[in-house]
Design an enzyme around this catalytic site. Structure first.
Site, PDB file in Angstrom:
ATOM      1  N   LYS A  34      -8.145  20.218  15.685  1.00  0.00           N
ATOM      2  CA  LYS A  34      -9.334  21.056  15.504  1.00  0.00           C
ATOM      3  C   LYS A  34      -9.277  22.285  16.408  1.00  0.00           C
ATOM      4  CE  LYS A  34     -13.231  18.951  14.923  1.00  0.00           C
ATOM      5  NZ  LYS A  34     -14.382  18.115  15.207  1.00  0.00           N
ATOM      6  N   ARG A 104     -17.183  18.555  20.852  1.00  0.00           N
ATOM      7  CA  ARG A 104     -16.583  17.675  19.828  1.00  0.00           C
ATOM      8  C   ARG A 104     -15.195  17.235  20.220  1.00  0.00           C
ATOM      9  NH1 ARG A 104     -18.598  19.408  14.296  1.00  0.00           N
ATOM     10  NH2 ARG A 104     -19.986  21.128  14.720  1.00  0.00           N
ATOM     11  N   GLY A 113     -14.581  10.833  12.063  1.00  0.00           N
ATOM     12  CA  GLY A 113     -15.723  10.057  12.536  1.00  0.00           C
ATOM     13  C   GLY A 113     -15.402   9.000  13.577  1.00  0.00           C
ATOM     14  N   MET A 115     -14.338   9.408  16.709  1.00  0.00           N
ATOM     15  CA  MET A 115     -14.675   9.718  18.095  1.00  0.00           C
ATOM     16  C   MET A 115     -15.991  10.489  18.138  1.00  0.00           C
ATOM     17  SD  MET A 115     -11.000  10.409  19.735  1.00  0.00           S
ATOM     18  CE  MET A 115     -10.688  11.695  18.579  1.00  0.00           C
ATOM     19  N   ARG A 343      -8.787  22.159   8.534  1.00  0.00           N
ATOM     20  CA  ARG A 343      -7.669  21.233   8.776  1.00  0.00           C
ATOM     21  C   ARG A 343      -7.050  20.911   7.424  1.00  0.00           C
ATOM     22  NH1 ARG A 343     -11.516  16.030  10.221  1.00  0.00           N
ATOM     23  NH2 ARG A 343     -12.779  16.237   8.384  1.00  0.00           N
ATOM     24  N   HIS A 465     -17.838   9.564   4.631  1.00  0.00           N
ATOM     25  CA  HIS A 465     -16.874   8.736   5.354  1.00  0.00           C
ATOM     26  C   HIS A 465     -16.173   7.774   4.403  1.00  0.00           C
ATOM     27  CE1 HIS A 465     -15.822   5.139   7.750  1.00  0.00           C
ATOM     28  NE2 HIS A 465     -15.357   6.059   8.577  1.00  0.00           N
ATOM     29  N   SER A 790      27.782  -5.622  -4.074  1.00  0.00           N
ATOM     30  CA  SER A 790      26.351  -5.368  -4.061  1.00  0.00           C
ATOM     31  C   SER A 790      25.746  -6.268  -2.984  1.00  0.00           C
ATOM     32  CB  SER A 790      25.732  -5.679  -5.417  1.00  0.00           C
ATOM     33  OG  SER A 790      24.334  -5.500  -5.331  1.00  0.00           O
ATOM     34  N   CYS A 858      20.977  -4.836  -3.845  1.00  0.00           N
ATOM     35  CA  CYS A 858      20.052  -5.299  -4.880  1.00  0.00           C
ATOM     36  C   CYS A 858      19.018  -6.281  -4.356  1.00  0.00           C
ATOM     37  CB  CYS A 858      20.809  -5.888  -6.065  1.00  0.00           C
ATOM     38  SG  CYS A 858      21.741  -7.362  -5.620  1.00  0.00           S
ATOM     39  N   TYR A 878      24.251   3.357  -4.227  1.00  0.00           N
ATOM     40  CA  TYR A 878      22.939   3.297  -4.876  1.00  0.00           C
ATOM     41  C   TYR A 878      22.090   2.203  -4.240  1.00  0.00           C
ATOM     42  CZ  TYR A 878      24.724  -0.885  -7.078  1.00  0.00           C
ATOM     43  OH  TYR A 878      25.239  -2.147  -7.265  1.00  0.00           O
TER      44      TYR A 878
HETATM   45  C1  PEP Z   1      19.700 -11.391  -2.739  1.00  0.00           C
HETATM   46  O1  PEP Z   1      20.008 -12.468  -2.226  1.00  0.00           O
HETATM   47  O2  PEP Z   1      19.398 -10.387  -2.083  1.00  0.00           O
HETATM   48  C2  PEP Z   1      19.666 -11.253  -4.195  1.00  0.00           C
HETATM   49  C3  PEP Z   1      19.427 -10.099  -4.759  1.00  0.00           C
HETATM   50  O3  PEP Z   1      19.818 -12.384  -4.925  1.00  0.00           O
HETATM   51  P1  PEP Z   1      18.667 -13.465  -5.160  1.00  0.00           P
HETATM   52  O4  PEP Z   1      17.405 -12.885  -4.603  1.00  0.00           O
HETATM   53  O5  PEP Z   1      18.612 -13.714  -6.613  1.00  0.00           O
HETATM   54  O6  PEP Z   1      19.181 -14.612  -4.375  1.00  0.00           O
END
Ligand code: PEP
Ligand code: MG
Length: 902
Positions: A34, A104, A113, A115, A343, A465, A790, A858, A878
C-alpha cells in the site's frame, strides 16, 4: 541506529527505492504494497492525500524487540507529520484548522482485512467542536468522532465490537431510523458519550492516539487472524507490515461526497470494464463491510459524471503503469476525487487467464509474462465442477432454486450448511462437505471459509470480504442475498418463508449466483475458453517437457487429446479386467492350473483387449501410446479370503438346517471352497512386494503374451486403415535386467509373429517402468534392454521410503507432515532428496547406455506443478498425468522452462 531512515513521505518513494538497491520489489518489501503504491501514485501525479509510510523494518524491530519503537523512529514520524501539516495547511490537534489522519497497515502482500486500521485520528472533545464549526456540519464532525472512538476502542483498546454496535442499534431504534446517516447531532453526541464509557482509556491527545494506533498496527502483524491468513496464503511471517499515515479526506461530507472501491477490470469474468461499489455520503468501511447496500460503479457515471471520467482515466493510467489490473479505493470529498489506494486486483481463475491474455493483446505485457502470471492452480480451477445443467433445471422446476445473489466466485459447490466458521471446520473434519452460510464474513471467519466447499452470505457486495477471500482461495461463493434471514440462535435460515436448518444440503452456483436447496449433481466443464486456449498455446511454445496422459479407455484418451495431451504415458491394462463381463473370464484364468483351460480363458479375453487398444490407437492417431502390461497381484481379481470364509460358513449352516435345495447348496459350497483354496495359495503377506509386474509375466507368460498379441493385432488393424500408430509396450516393476531380458524376448517374439501374420510392420518400442530403487540404481543395465523408461513414482516413492502407499496417508504420514518430520507428502510431490536423486541417476546412466533413451514419468507426481519443475530439471522427455491435469501440466512445464536460467 539513530540515523536509519524509518519513515518515508509519499513523495520520497524514489529515495526508498534507492535505499533498497533500486528495485521496485524491494521497495514494496520496505514500504509494504500500500505504501509503495501510494508513493508511486504520488509520483505519477494521481491525486493522493499527503502522508507518509513507517517501514516494515520498523515493524520488525518493534515486534522482535520488546515492543518498543526503534531509536529515532518516532522523531521521524513527528517530523513527517509536520511536513504533512505544511502541505495541507492544517495542524494536527488544532481546533481551528485540524488535520485528521488515518493509520493503516500495509504489508508487502495484501492481506485483506487481516490487520488493523484507525481512521479520523486527531479528533477529541475540543477538535470535534472546531471541525463542526469549520465545516458547518456538526453531524459530520460528531459522526467522524464516534467512528474514531469506535475503531480506536476495538482496534487499539481491544473493546468488543458488539458493545458499540448495541449502542448504535439502540440509538437508531430510539430515533426511529434505519440508517446511521439519519441520526441527529444530539443522538451522535450521546453516542460519543456512551462510546467513551466502553473505550475508557481513549486518549484525548492526538499524538498519543497516533502513537498507540501505530503500535496497534505493528502488533496486528502477529495477531492470530493475520498469522492464520499467512499460513493459508503461504506468506512468510518475517516480512512485517508498514504503517501508512495519511491525511483524511471525507466521503461523508454530504451529497457531493462519496466513497468506493473498484477494479479496473471485472474481477469475476476479467472483462475490460470497471467494476465496483460505491456509496454517497459514506466512509470507506461502510462499503467494504457490506452493511449498507452499495451502488454499482456504472451509477457513478450517471450521478457524478466528471468524477467518473477522471476516475476512469486514472484507472487506465495506473493499469498502463503497473501493466496489471488494479484494485482502487477512492473518496470524493465535496466533488474532489482522491485516490486512497491501488494494488493489483484479486481475481477469479477465469479472470486471471482472460486478463493476462488481454494485456498481451493490448501490448502491455509479453506472452512469457502472461504465462507466468497465471498459476497452475488457477488453470486447475477451469476444470472445477459446475452444476449439471439438467439436474439444475430439474431442481429449479421443483422449486428448489431458493435464492439468487451476487456471483462473486465461480464454480459449483455442494454441501451441508454450517452457520459459523468453527462449526464448518468441525463438520469438515468429520468428513462432511460444507457450505458456510453467514450474514457476512469477517477476517475471523477465514478458517471456516477455507474448510468449506462454498460460501453464501446475506450481505456484502462484490468487493466484500467474503467475495475477496472466496475468489482468492477458489471457493465458489454467492453473496448479498438480501432475502436471506439467518437465525444464528435457532441455527436456521429463512428465505421467502422457507426454513432450512443447519446440516441440510445446499448446492450453489458461484458462476451464476444461484443457491439451490438440496444436493445437485456436478459436472466438469470443457475448456474451450478462447482465452485459456491462447494462454495454453503460448505455454506450449515455451515448454520443453512433453505432456502425456494416463488414460485407460478411448473416451479418456479423447478427452486427454482435447486438453492437449501429446500421447498416452500410461494405460493400466488391468483396469479393463475388472469390467463385469470380463471378470469371470479373468477369474477362470486365474483359478485354473490346467494350461488348456487357461489358454481358452485368455483366448476369450483377447478380443476385448484388442478392441480397447484399437480404440486407443484410433483416438491417439499419430501420437505415442504406452500400454503397460498387467501389473497387480492376481488375488486382487478374486474375492477376499475373509469374505469367502464367511460365505462358506453361511452355506454350511444353511445345509445343516435344510435351508434351501441341498444339491444346489452343495455345488455352491464346493465352488466357493475351490476359490478359497486358490486364494489361499495365491495369498502373500506383502502382495505389493510379491508376484506382480514383470514377475507375473515370467511366471505366467501366456498372460502378457495375450496382451501383446492384442496390442499388435489392434495396431496392425489400425495401421491398415491409415492410422499412424506408435505403440510403446511397457513392462512394470523390473528390478533386474535379467527379468526384463527374459520377458522382453518372449514378448518380442509374439509381437513379430503377429506382424508377420498380419503382413504389417509397425514401429514400436519395448521399455520398462522404473519403480524400484534397484531399477534406478542399475539403469545402465536396464537400458541395454529397455528402449524407454517411465518412472512409476508411486511405487518408487513407496519402495524408496519403505512406506506403504495404500496405508500411510490414512495413518502416520499425515502426522509426520503435521509434525514437520516430512516437509510434504512424498506421494503428492516428488521427494527431491531421495526419490529425485534416484530419478536423476537413472536418467543419466540409462542415457549413457542408450543415448536418446526416452524417459518420462507416469506416477501421480506427473500432474503436480512442483514435481513438474523437478522433472524439467531432471531432463525428462515428458510428464504423464490424468487427462484433467493435462492443462495444468502444460502451464507448469512452460513456467519451469521460463524459470530455468541454466
Ligand atoms: C507408479 O507406481 O507410479 C505407477 C504409475 O504405477 P501404479 O500406480 O499403477 O502402480
Ligand atoms: Mg507402479
Amino acid at each position: 541506529m539513530p540515523d536509519k531512515k524509518w519513515v518515508y513521505a509519499f513523495d520520497e518513494v524514489g529515495e526508498a527505492e534507492e535505499a533498497v538497491g533500486g528495485s521496485w520489489d524491494a521497495a514494496r518489501g520496505l514500504l509494504g504494497g500500500k505504501g509503495a503504491n501510494l508513493g508511486e501514485m504520488t509520483r505519477l501525479g494521481v491525486p493522493v492525500p499527503p502522508g507518509f509510510t513507517v517501514t516494515t523494518e520498523a515493524c520488525n524491530a518493534y515486534v522482535s524487540g520488546d515492543e518498543a519503537f526503534p531509536e529515532g523512529m518516532w522523531d521521524q514520524v513527528t517530523a513527517a507529520l509536520a511536513k504533512v501539516e505544511e502541505k495541507t495547511g492544517k495542524t494536527f490537534g488544532d481546533p481551528t484548522n485540524p488535520l485528521l489522519v488515518s493509520c493503516r497497515s500495509g504489508a508487502k502482500f495484501s492481506m485483506p482485512g487481516m490487520m488493523d486500521t484507525v481512521l479520523n485520528i486527531g479528533l477529541n472533545d475540543e477538535v470535534v467542536e472546531g471541525l463542526a464549526a469549520l465545516t458547518n456540519d456538526p453531524r459530520f464532525a460528531y459522526d467522524s468522532y464516534r467512528r474514531l472512538i469506535q475503531m480506536f476502542g476495538s482496534v487499539v483498546l481491544g473493546a468488543a465490537d458488539e458493545g458499540f454496535e448495541e449502542v448504535l442499534t439502540e440509538a437508531r431504534e430510539a430515533a426511529g431510523v434505519t440508517d446511521d446517516a439519519h441520526l441527529s447531532v444530539d443522538a451522535l453526541k450521546q453516542i460519543v458519550v456512551r462510546f467513551k464509557e466502553i473505550a475508557v482509556d481513549f486518549p484525548e491527545t492526538p499524538i498519543d492516539q497516533l502513537r498507540l494506533a501505530t503500535e496497534a498496527v505493528f502488533k496486528s502483524w502477529s495477531g492470530k487472524r493475520a498469522v492464520d491468513y499467512r499460513n493459508a496464503a503461504g506468506i512468510p511471517h518475517d516480512l512485517g507490515t508498514a504503517v501508512n499515515v495519511q491525511t483524511m479526506v471525507f466521503g461523508n461530507m454530504g451529497e457531493d461526497s462519496a466513497t468506493g472501491v473498484a477494479m479496473s477490470r471485472d474481477g469475476s469474468t476479467g472483462e475490460n470494464s470497471i467494476e465496483g461499489d460505491w456509496l454517497v455520503n459514506a466512509q470507506g468501511e461502510d462499503v467494504v463491510a457490506g452493511i449498507r447496500a452499495t451502488k454499482p460503479i456504472a451509477q457513478l457515471a450517471d450521478e457524478m459524471p466528471d468524477v467518473y471520467q477522471q476516475f476512469s482515466d486514472i484507472c487506465h493510467r495506473l493499469e498502463n503503469h503497473y501493466r496489471e489490473m488494479q484494485d482502487l479505493e477512492f473518496t470524493v470529498e465535496r466533488g474532489k476525487l482522491w485516490l486512497l489506494q491501488t494494488r493489483d486486483g484479486k481475481r477469479t481463475a477465469q479472470a486471471a487467464v482472460r486478463i493476462a491474455v488481454d494485456l498481451v493483446e493490448d501490448g502491455l505485457i509479453s506472452k512469457e509474462e502472461a504465462v507466468q502470471r497465471v498459476s497452475p492452480e488457477q488453470i486447475d480451477f477451469f476444470l472445477h465442477p459446475q452444476l449439471d445443467l439438467a439436474a439444475r433445471s430439474a431442481a429449479a422446476d421443483e422449486g428448489n432454486l431458493i435464492a439468487t445473489g451476487l456471483n462473486v466466485s465461480p464454480g459449483a459447490a455442494v454441501g451441508v450448511i454450517a452457520f459459523d466458521a468453527d462449526k464448518a471446520v468441525e463438520m469438515a473434519e468429520a468428513g462432511d462437505k460444507v457450505i458456510l452460510v453467514r450474514p457476512e464474513t469477517k477476517p475471523d471467519d477465514v478458517h471456516g471459509m477455507l474448510a468449506a466447499e462454498g460460501i453464501v452470505t446475506s450481505r456484502g457486495g462484490r468487493t466484500s470480504h467474503a467475495a475477496l477471500v472466496a475468489r482468492q482461495f477458489g471457493k465458489p461463493a454467492v453473496v448479498g442475498i438480501a432475502a436471506l434471514d439467518i437465525d444464528l440462535d435457532a441455527r436456521t435460515m429463512e428465505i421467502d418463508g422457507r426454513v432450512v436448518a443447519e446440516g441440510e444440503w445446499l448446492s450453489i452456483d458461484g458462476t451464476l449466483g444461484e443457491v439451490y436447496y438440496g444436493k445437485i449433481d456436478t459436472v466438469v466443464p470443457d475448456i474451450s475458453d478462447r482465452w485459456l486456449s491462447s494462454l495454453l498455446d503460448w505455454a506450449d511454445g515455451f515448454r520443453r517437457l512433453g505432456v502425456r496422459a494416463n488414460a485407460d479407455y478411448p473416451v479418456d484418451a479423447e478427452r486427454a487429446r482435447a486438453y492437449g495431451a501429446q500421447g498416452i504415458g500410461l494405460c493400466r491394462t488391468e483396469h479393463m479386467f475388472f469390467e463385469a463381463e470380463r471378470l469371470p473370464i479373468v477369474q477362470r484364468m486365474i483359478m485354473t492350473e490346467d494350461s488348456e483351460v487357461r489358454r481358452q480363458a485368455l483366448d476369450e479375453l483377447l478380443p476385448y483387449q484388442r478392441e480397447d487398444f484399437y480404440g486407443l490407437f484410433k483416438a491417439m492417431d499419430g501420437l505415442p501410446v504406452i500400454i503397460r502390461l498387467i501389473d497387480p497381484p492376481l488375488h486382487e481379481f478374486l474375492p477376499s479370503f475373509e469374505v469367502l470364509t464367511v460365505e462358506i460358513a453361511n452355506l454350511k449352516i444353511r445345509l445343516a438346517s435344510g435351508d434351501g435345495d441341498a444339491t444346489a447348496l452343495q455345488a455352491e459350497l464346493a465352488e466357493k471352497e475351490q476359490v478359497r483354496d486358490r486364494v489361499e495359495v495365491l495369498h502373500e503377506a506383502n502382495p505389493m512386494l510379491g508376484l506382480r509386474g514383470v514377475r507375473l509375466g515370467i511366471i505366467i507368460p501366456e498372460l502378457p503374451k495375450m496382451q501383446v498379441r492384442a496390442i499388435f493385432e489392434a495396431a496392425c488393424a489400425a495401421q491398415k486403415e491409415g492410422t499412424k500408430v506408435i505403440p510403446e509396450v511397457m513392462i512394470p516393476l523390473s528390478s533386474h535386467v535379467n527379468e526384463l531380458r527374459r520377458l522382453k524376448a518372449v514378448l518380442t517374439k509374439e509381437a513379430e509373429a503377429v506382424m508377420a501374420e498380419q503382413g504389417v510392420e509397425v514401429e514400436y518400442m519395448m521399455g520398462t517402468m522404473v519403480e524400484t530403487p534397484r531399477a534406478a540404481l542399475t539403469a545402465a543395465q536396464l537400458a541395454e534392454e529397455a528402449e524407454f523408461f517411465s518412472f512409476g513414482t508411486n511405487d518408487l516413492t513407496q519402495t524408496t521410503f519403505a512406506i506403504s502407499r495404500d496405508d500411510a496417508e490414512a495413518g502416520f504420514l499425515m502426522e509426520y507432515i503435521k509434525q514437520g518430520i516430512l516437509p510434504e507428502n512424498p506421494f503428492a510431490s516428488i521427494d527431491a532428496d531421495g526419490v529425485g536423486r534416484l530419478i536423476q541417476l537413472a536418467v543419466k546412466e540409462g542415457r549413457a547406455t542408450r543415448p536418446g533413451l526416452e524417459v518420462g514419468i507416469c506416477g501421480e507426481h506427473g500432474g503436480d506443478p512442483k514435481s513438474i519443475t523437478l522433472c524439467h530439471g531432471y531432463g525428462l522427455d515428458y510428464v504423464s498425468c490424468s487427462p484433467f491435469r493435462v492443462p495444468v501440466a502444460r502451464l507448469a512445464a512452460a513456467q519451469a522452462a521460463l524459470n530455468d536460467k541454466s
